[in-house]
Motif scaffolding. Sequence first.
Motif, mmCIF file in Angstrom:
data_model
loop_
_atom_site.group_PDB
_atom_site.id
_atom_site.type_symbol
_atom_site.label_atom_id
_atom_site.label_comp_id
_atom_site.label_asym_id
_atom_site.label_seq_id
_atom_site.Cartn_x
_atom_site.Cartn_y
_atom_site.Cartn_z
ATOM 1 N N LEU A 101 -16.262 2.661 -4.604
ATOM 2 C CA LEU A 101 -17.003 3.594 -5.467
ATOM 3 C C LEU A 101 -17.031 4.996 -4.860
ATOM 4 C CD1 LEU A 101 -18.796 4.376 -7.810
ATOM 5 C CD2 LEU A 101 -20.758 3.582 -6.491
ATOM 6 N N GLY A 102 -17.478 5.083 -3.610
ATOM 7 C CA GLY A 102 -17.570 6.392 -2.957
ATOM 8 C C GLY A 102 -16.219 7.063 -2.870
ATOM 9 N N LYS A 103 -15.237 6.291 -2.481
ATOM 10 C CA LYS A 103 -13.883 6.820 -2.367
ATOM 11 C C LYS A 103 -13.394 7.342 -3.726
ATOM 12 C CE LYS A 103 -10.586 4.165 -2.789
ATOM 13 N NZ LYS A 103 -9.858 3.895 -4.036
ATOM 14 N N ASN A 104 -13.679 6.583 -4.781
ATOM 15 C CA ASN A 104 -13.239 7.008 -6.114
ATOM 16 C C ASN A 104 -13.956 8.278 -6.574
ATOM 17 O OD1 ASN A 104 -11.527 4.861 -6.159
ATOM 18 N ND2 ASN A 104 -12.796 3.583 -7.475
ATOM 19 N N LEU A 105 -15.217 8.408 -6.173
ATOM 20 C CA LEU A 105 -15.942 9.628 -6.549
ATOM 21 C C LEU A 105 -15.360 10.838 -5.820
ATOM 22 C CD1 LEU A 105 -19.665 8.462 -6.711
ATOM 23 C CD2 LEU A 105 -18.086 8.898 -8.596
ATOM 24 N N VAL A 106 -15.001 10.636 -4.555
ATOM 25 C CA VAL A 106 -14.379 11.723 -3.807
ATOM 26 C C VAL A 106 -13.044 12.093 -4.468
ATOM 27 C CG1 VAL A 106 -13.326 12.383 -1.613
ATOM 28 C CG2 VAL A 106 -15.494 11.156 -1.624
ATOM 29 N N LYS A 107 -12.299 11.079 -4.831
ATOM 30 C CA LYS A 107 -11.019 11.299 -5.511
ATOM 31 C C LYS A 107 -11.225 12.108 -6.791
ATOM 32 C CE LYS A 107 -7.428 8.593 -7.844
ATOM 33 N NZ LYS A 107 -7.108 7.220 -8.283
ATOM 34 N N MET A 108 -12.248 11.705 -7.551
ATOM 35 C CA MET A 108 -12.546 12.403 -8.798
ATOM 36 C C MET A 108 -12.894 13.872 -8.544
ATOM 37 S SD MET A 108 -15.796 11.699 -11.280
ATOM 38 C CE MET A 108 -16.922 12.683 -10.309
ATOM 39 N N MET A 109 -13.764 14.103 -7.566
ATOM 40 C CA MET A 109 -14.194 15.473 -7.285
ATOM 41 C C MET A 109 -13.039 16.328 -6.776
ATOM 42 S SD MET A 109 -16.967 16.591 -8.178
ATOM 43 C CE MET A 109 -17.457 18.068 -7.282
ATOM 44 N N LEU A 110 -12.200 15.739 -5.926
ATOM 45 C CA LEU A 110 -11.079 16.514 -5.392
ATOM 46 C C LEU A 110 -10.074 16.807 -6.502
ATOM 47 C CD1 LEU A 110 -10.541 14.958 -1.841
ATOM 48 C CD2 LEU A 110 -11.881 16.955 -2.521
ATOM 49 N N THR A 111 -9.799 15.818 -7.333
ATOM 50 C CA THR A 111 -8.901 16.037 -8.462
ATOM 51 C C THR A 111 -9.458 17.144 -9.350
ATOM 52 O OG1 THR A 111 -8.362 13.697 -8.397
ATOM 53 C CG2 THR A 111 -7.649 14.903 -10.346
ATOM 54 N N ALA A 112 -10.770 17.066 -9.565
ATOM 55 C CA ALA A 112 -11.421 18.067 -10.407
ATOM 56 C C ALA A 112 -11.446 19.445 -9.760
ATOM 57 C CB ALA A 112 -12.848 17.629 -10.747
ATOM 58 N N ASN A 113 -11.125 19.503 -8.494
ATOM 59 C CA ASN A 113 -11.055 20.799 -7.831
ATOM 60 C C ASN A 113 -9.619 21.237 -7.596
ATOM 61 O OD1 ASN A 113 -13.754 22.145 -6.782
ATOM 62 N ND2 ASN A 113 -14.065 19.949 -6.933
ATOM 63 N N GLY A 114 -8.690 20.542 -8.223
ATOM 64 C CA GLY A 114 -7.309 20.977 -8.181
ATOM 65 C C GLY A 114 -6.489 20.464 -7.009
ATOM 66 N N TYR A 115 -6.983 19.436 -6.337
ATOM 67 C CA TYR A 115 -6.204 18.844 -5.247
ATOM 68 C C TYR A 115 -5.353 17.700 -5.781
ATOM 69 C CZ TYR A 115 -9.269 21.404 -2.105
ATOM 70 O OH TYR A 115 -9.947 22.390 -1.455
ATOM 71 N N GLU A 116 -4.212 17.481 -5.124
ATOM 72 C CA GLU A 116 -3.408 16.300 -5.437
ATOM 73 C C GLU A 116 -3.910 15.172 -4.544
ATOM 74 O OE1 GLU A 116 0.735 16.647 -4.505
ATOM 75 O OE2 GLU A 116 1.229 14.712 -5.414
ATOM 76 N N VAL A 117 -4.371 14.082 -5.152
ATOM 77 C CA VAL A 117 -4.943 12.997 -4.360
ATOM 78 C C VAL A 117 -4.053 11.769 -4.443
ATOM 79 C CG1 VAL A 117 -6.961 11.534 -4.002
ATOM 80 C CG2 VAL A 117 -7.260 13.878 -4.830
ATOM 81 N N ILE A 118 -3.606 11.293 -3.286
ATOM 82 C CA ILE A 118 -2.834 10.055 -3.230
ATOM 83 C C ILE A 118 -3.778 8.955 -2.762
ATOM 84 C CG2 ILE A 118 -0.939 8.861 -2.090
ATOM 85 C CD1 ILE A 118 0.098 12.003 -1.916
ATOM 86 N N ASP A 119 -4.068 8.027 -3.677
ATOM 87 C CA ASP A 119 -5.084 7.007 -3.424
ATOM 88 C C ASP A 119 -4.428 5.736 -2.888
ATOM 89 O OD1 ASP A 119 -7.227 5.345 -3.399
ATOM 90 O OD2 ASP A 119 -7.641 5.455 -5.556
ATOM 91 N N MET A 120 -4.767 5.363 -1.661
ATOM 92 C CA MET A 120 -4.179 4.166 -1.039
ATOM 93 C C MET A 120 -4.979 2.910 -1.399
ATOM 94 S SD MET A 120 -1.647 5.284 0.783
ATOM 95 C CE MET A 120 -1.388 3.931 1.935
ATOM 96 N N GLY A 121 -6.091 3.060 -2.100
ATOM 97 C CA GLY A 121 -6.888 1.901 -2.490
ATOM 98 C C GLY A 121 -7.843 1.454 -1.394
ATOM 99 N N VAL A 122 -8.136 0.140 -1.388
ATOM 100 C CA VAL A 122 -9.116 -0.387 -0.425
ATOM 101 C C VAL A 122 -8.421 -1.232 0.635
ATOM 102 C CG1 VAL A 122 -10.971 -0.406 -2.132
ATOM 103 C CG2 VAL A 122 -9.533 -2.436 -1.850
ATOM 104 N N ASN A 123 -9.183 -1.581 1.686
ATOM 105 C CA ASN A 123 -8.667 -2.450 2.748
ATOM 106 C C ASN A 123 -7.341 -1.902 3.294
ATOM 107 O OD1 ASN A 123 -8.482 -4.588 4.477
ATOM 108 N ND2 ASN A 123 -8.219 -6.160 2.900
ATOM 109 N N VAL A 124 -7.308 -0.622 3.598
ATOM 110 C CA VAL A 124 -6.089 0.043 4.051
ATOM 111 C C VAL A 124 -6.046 -0.001 5.583
ATOM 112 C CG1 VAL A 124 -4.771 2.201 4.017
ATOM 113 C CG2 VAL A 124 -6.193 1.586 2.053
#
Lengths: 208, 269
Positions: A101-124
Amino acid sequence: MYQKISLAVQEGEIEEVDQLTIKSLEKGNDPLDVLNNALMSGIEIVGQKFADGELFIPEVMMCAQALQAGIDRLNPFLKQDENPHRAKIVIGTVANDVHDLGKNLVKMMLTANGYEVIDMGVNVSAEEFAGAVRGHNPDVVGMSALITTTMLEMSKTIEYIKTQGLHNGSLKILVGGAPVTEKFAKEIGADLYADDAIEAARILREIL
Amino acid sequence: MCRVLIIGELINGSRTVVKQAVVEHDETVIRDLAVQQVEAGADYIDVNISVGQGDKEAEDMVWAIKLIEEVTTVPLAVDSANLQVMEAGLRARKNTVLVNSVSAEKHRMEPFLDLCAEYNAAAAALPIKDSGIPPAPEERLEICQLLAEKARDRNIPVENMYFDPLVLPLGVDTYNSYAAIETIKKLKKTIPGVKTTAGISNVSYGLPGRKLLNQVFLVLCMQAGLDGAILDPTDQGLMAAVKTTEVLLNKDKMCMNYLQAYRKGLLNN
């Protein structure tokens, strides 16, 4: 025209952003100009409104999708050195931890700020993080942990990235998650710490 | 006919007030939170002292449990993902106990179930595997079935296993609350005698009007067959929703609990 696109981004109107971006290009506007002065200026307001508690998560997600629709339209017209994104971030939840959840929210906020986010998922695993750094050459690698036991995985992962010689040059390591503190982040050798998703976006904007 | 088991969630290290109390070993805060929750109708007190001071966690768990047992004999839910912390808690407590929680993650499943068997403890069991939380209710059910089978191997009675459907925030994906409710239904239908429990307030994370969302979600879960709920028992509106739903679902013969709650002024919310 730019104002219209910006508003459509702020309202999360995916189709409208897409159509307006096409029109704007047809009119001969510079793609980079459309990106910065229409799409990005819209999403910046979204990020601010979320931070102020005026917009909620599902709305920001819609706006991020609208932004993406515009960026996808612009991409073929941008020159090689005109990256549509502010910077590239690799993000994931550390080994033995499946909280996203937290990771996805960070992803959302960064995407919304114009960053390219490469999401590796969980248990990385540490190896997977290192592999992604090698493969994607990001500006920042971000790690999340939600359990006190998996905070230690963060430490291991940072250690591994360093021993692989990947923490050189400009790569910054960002950590966060409910049990993670600024003190702990320093102890394990992270460069950046964020308390929540809004903070993560704010900190990155200061440096990238 | 059974009432819904209320697991009081307020003693949790992720809350600032508790975090501070654990770090500073403030005994009053922990005792008061236990008393408040028992008075509000908690059947279990959850004890989570994870505040990120790694090697001290087992010690902190024992410290908190001793304090809580000074003021109440209500059962405890020892809440930790760390095996050593869990075992320290199980060894220290005198009250009846529930292990919160077991999952199907490789490092967690067998050792935590072994502890449940050894200490004759009930367990909250989560459908999480190494790859994460599957979204589909069918897949969550499958993981629960695996956990039930592993529990059976250890002679843990099925009624001691409280399966949690996993409640993820509605604001992130509106499928999340539906998936939780469907998982409860499937669990009750597929595994005879099984119990279910759910963390209620997760559903409303990040959205406005959280209290109403929590209340209505709880009602829907109870209709689907929820046996236990992890929640804030001092939230009067939520507890009123529990009592009202219990009587409507024929879990409160002759409306006794409902009327008692009315006389105590607990329904005016």
